[in-house]
Design an enzyme around this catalytic site. Structure first.
Site, PDB file in Angstrom:
ATOM      1  N   HIS A   1      41.352  39.351  32.923  1.00  0.00           N
ATOM      2  CA  HIS A   1      41.612  39.968  34.226  1.00  0.00           C
ATOM      3  C   HIS A   1      42.500  41.178  34.027  1.00  0.00           C
ATOM      4  O   HIS A   1      43.514  41.110  33.331  1.00  0.00           O
ATOM      5  CB  HIS A   1      42.305  38.987  35.188  1.00  0.00           C
ATOM      6  CG  HIS A   1      42.638  39.627  36.498  1.00  0.00           C
ATOM      7  ND1 HIS A   1      41.708  39.766  37.505  1.00  0.00           N
ATOM      8  CD2 HIS A   1      43.780  40.216  36.952  1.00  0.00           C
ATOM      9  CE1 HIS A   1      42.278  40.403  38.525  1.00  0.00           C
ATOM     10  NE2 HIS A   1      43.527  40.680  38.216  1.00  0.00           N
TER      11      HIS A   1
ATOM     12  N   ASP B   1      43.263  32.403  49.502  1.00  0.00           N
ATOM     13  CA  ASP B   1      43.636  33.711  48.962  1.00  0.00           C
ATOM     14  C   ASP B   1      43.011  34.846  49.764  1.00  0.00           C
ATOM     15  O   ASP B   1      43.630  35.874  49.994  1.00  0.00           O
ATOM     16  CB  ASP B   1      43.229  33.832  47.490  1.00  0.00           C
ATOM     17  CG  ASP B   1      43.539  35.221  46.944  1.00  0.00           C
ATOM     18  OD1 ASP B   1      44.723  35.596  46.974  1.00  0.00           O
ATOM     19  OD2 ASP B   1      42.610  35.929  46.539  1.00  0.00           O
TER      20      ASP B   1
ATOM     21  N   ARG C   1      48.535  40.309  53.520  1.00  0.00           N
ATOM     22  CA  ARG C   1      49.524  41.072  52.745  1.00  0.00           C
ATOM     23  C   ARG C   1      49.296  42.565  52.895  1.00  0.00           C
ATOM     24  O   ARG C   1      50.225  43.357  52.946  1.00  0.00           O
ATOM     25  CB  ARG C   1      49.448  40.684  51.258  1.00  0.00           C
ATOM     26  CG  ARG C   1      50.048  39.323  50.952  1.00  0.00           C
ATOM     27  CD  ARG C   1      49.597  38.806  49.603  1.00  0.00           C
ATOM     28  NE  ARG C   1      49.819  39.778  48.555  1.00  0.00           N
ATOM     29  CZ  ARG C   1      49.012  39.971  47.506  1.00  0.00           C
ATOM     30  NH1 ARG C   1      47.914  39.244  47.375  1.00  0.00           N
ATOM     31  NH2 ARG C   1      49.287  40.880  46.593  1.00  0.00           N
TER      32      ARG C   1
ATOM     33  N   SER D   1      47.776  35.133  43.834  1.00  0.00           N
ATOM     34  CA  SER D   1      46.461  35.644  44.241  1.00  0.00           C
ATOM     35  C   SER D   1      45.533  35.761  43.036  1.00  0.00           C
ATOM     36  O   SER D   1      44.403  35.268  43.046  1.00  0.00           O
ATOM     37  CB  SER D   1      46.615  37.009  44.922  1.00  0.00           C
ATOM     38  OG  SER D   1      45.354  37.579  45.199  1.00  0.00           O
TER      39      SER D   1
ATOM     40  N   LYS E   1      42.394  32.472  41.831  1.00  0.00           N
ATOM     41  CA  LYS E   1      40.959  32.736  41.622  1.00  0.00           C
ATOM     42  C   LYS E   1      40.558  32.479  40.168  1.00  0.00           C
ATOM     43  O   LYS E   1      39.504  31.914  39.895  1.00  0.00           O
ATOM     44  CB  LYS E   1      40.622  34.179  42.021  1.00  0.00           C
ATOM     45  CG  LYS E   1      40.695  34.421  43.524  1.00  0.00           C
ATOM     46  CD  LYS E   1      40.273  35.825  43.906  1.00  0.00           C
ATOM     47  CE  LYS E   1      41.177  36.881  43.361  1.00  0.00           C
ATOM     48  NZ  LYS E   1      41.894  37.663  44.346  1.00  0.00           N
TER      49      LYS E   1
END
Length: 429
Positions: free
Chosen positions: A89, A168, A175, A190, A194
């Site tokens: 990620h 999320d 947010r 967050s 995931k």
């Protein structure tokens, strides 16, 4: 719980966090579930997000918060696959096309890479937008299609299904409109809710730092990286983070089809040195996490990664040999003096690409496949008056003026070359 007692309960929790107290695991789990099902109102969760923004969550609270978010949805299970899973990620940057060569490279070395990706918003590009510039390629796959492709090809890059961490999705939107996006616990939960729900066995995080990144300073990037790694480890996932530079765009292209073309160059054994360096560094970490001994540099040089890329694109309906879309109009920005490029600001280039149509301001906006910025001179390169520095690409020429305004002050030419810095700044495990 009745609606009035729920009302009292959530106000008590907001007050406790506002005053700097620690919330219990039961309180956090109740709050996340009640917010997801609509018992807790948006304005109440807004107040809680702001209380967390100022007072944070300790590691135990954050672990519970992330776990509760995961449990609001499904978890994918890759245990039946014949090879170990590993995923990456990135926190997002400019010219960050690394997923494109990385997923097939790691698969070519024997791992399964389930890369559930997103779309771009603002100046950072989205992996799905890039791949959708390939004729025929589709982002949405069923869980069965994902499993079949991981078994047969070894890599998949696709959109995350709506069933992963639905809490999320709600909190992310909240947010955005409450000025709490920068909260490290909320960013970390967050990302990790995931990624853990995806069910990967090992995870490598590419935490960007610099003007084109979400985290502008090394201090903030390090804090985020450590927080992410801690959440992963507590969840039993082998997790490592690399802090990487994002003061200058990655590679020589920013845009959708432009970045696909550059990724294919990397898979063909060429491409910009910084893109190759980061791709190989992340591949090494992903393979180590999966317990696979293999040399990704060799898999890149031999063409095995290119074979997997083509199979991966075909499996999702794309034609890897089809010509990529090109923008209808181009304009060049040229050097006004002789010298050495000393600065190329990633944020300025990212904003220019966004203005040209490569990105979107709102989730529902379309993007132009051919729009973006081609970089001819990077920091350290010597230029003469009139040499092209950048080529701007767009289908809508009235966008050039705004893009050029964004680039004003973003490129500097001086007399001495800047000190070379590595792409990977630090490893956090």
């Amino acid at each position: 719980m009745s609606s009035s007692s729920a009302e009292h309960a959530v106000v008590d929790l907001i007050r406790a966090k506002r005053d700097g107290h620690t919330l219990s695991a039961d309180q956090i789990t109740w709050l996340i579930n009640a917010y997801t099902d609509g018992t807790v109102a948006e304005e109440q969760m807004s107040a809680m997000a702001m209380a967390i923004f100022f007072n944070g969550l300790d590691p135990a609270e954050l672990h519970t918060w992330t776990t509760a978010m995961i449990e609001t949805g499904i978890r994918l299970d890759f245990s039946s696959l014949p090879r170990p899973t590993t995923d990456k990620h990135s926190t997002g940057g400019v010219g960050d096309k690394i997923t494109l060569p990385l997923a097939p490279l790691v698969a070519a070395c024997g791992a399964a890479v389930p890369q559930l990706s997103g779309r771009g918003l603002g100046h950072t590009g989205g992996t799905l937008d890039k791949l959708e510039s390939i004729p025929g390629w589709r982002a949405s796959l069923s869980n069965e299609e994902v499993m079949a492709q991981l078994t047969e090809v070894g890599a998949v890059v696709c959109a995350a299904g709506s069933g992963l961490a639905p809490a999320d999705k709600k909190l992310y939107a909240l947010r955005d409109v409450t000025a709490t996006v920068e909260s490290i616990p909320l960013i970390a939960s967050s990302i990790m809710s995931k990624k853990i729900a995806e069910g990967t066995g090992a995870l490598v995080l590419d935490v960007k730092v610099g003007s084109g990144a979400f985290m502008k300073t090394e201090h903030d990037a390090r804090e985020l990286a450590k927080t992410l790694v801690d959440i992963g480890k507590r969840a039993g996932v082998h997790t490592v983070a690399l802090m990487t530079r994002m003061d200058v765009p990655l590679g020589r292209t920013v845009g959708n089809a432009l970045e696909v073309a550059e990724s294919v160059e990397v898979l063909a054994g060429g491409g910009p040195a910084d893109v190759v360096e980061l791709t190989v560094a992340l591949a090494r970490e992903m393979l180590a996490g999966a317990g696979i001994e293999a040399d990704p540099a060799e898999a890149l040089a031999s063409g095995r990664a290119m074979d997997v890329w083509q199979a991966m694109i075909r499996a999702q309906g794309g034609d890897p040999t089809a010509p990529l879309p090109k923008a209808a109009h181009t304009e060049q920005l040229r050097a006004e003096t002789d010298g050495v490029v000393t600065e190329l600001d990633a944020l300025a280039v990212g904003l220019a690409a966004w203005r040209l149509g490569a990105g979107r301001a709102r989730k529902e906006d379309p993007v132009q496949a051919g729009a973006g910025v081609e970089i001819h001179a990077r920091p350290g390169d010597r230029v003469r008056v009139g040499d092209p520095l950048l080529t701007l690409h767009t289908d809508t020429p009235d966008r050039f003026a705004a893009a050029l305004a964004d680039l004003d002050g973003g490129i500097a030419i001086g007399e001495t070359a800047p000190k070379e810095r590595p792409v990977v700044l630090e490893r956090i495990s």
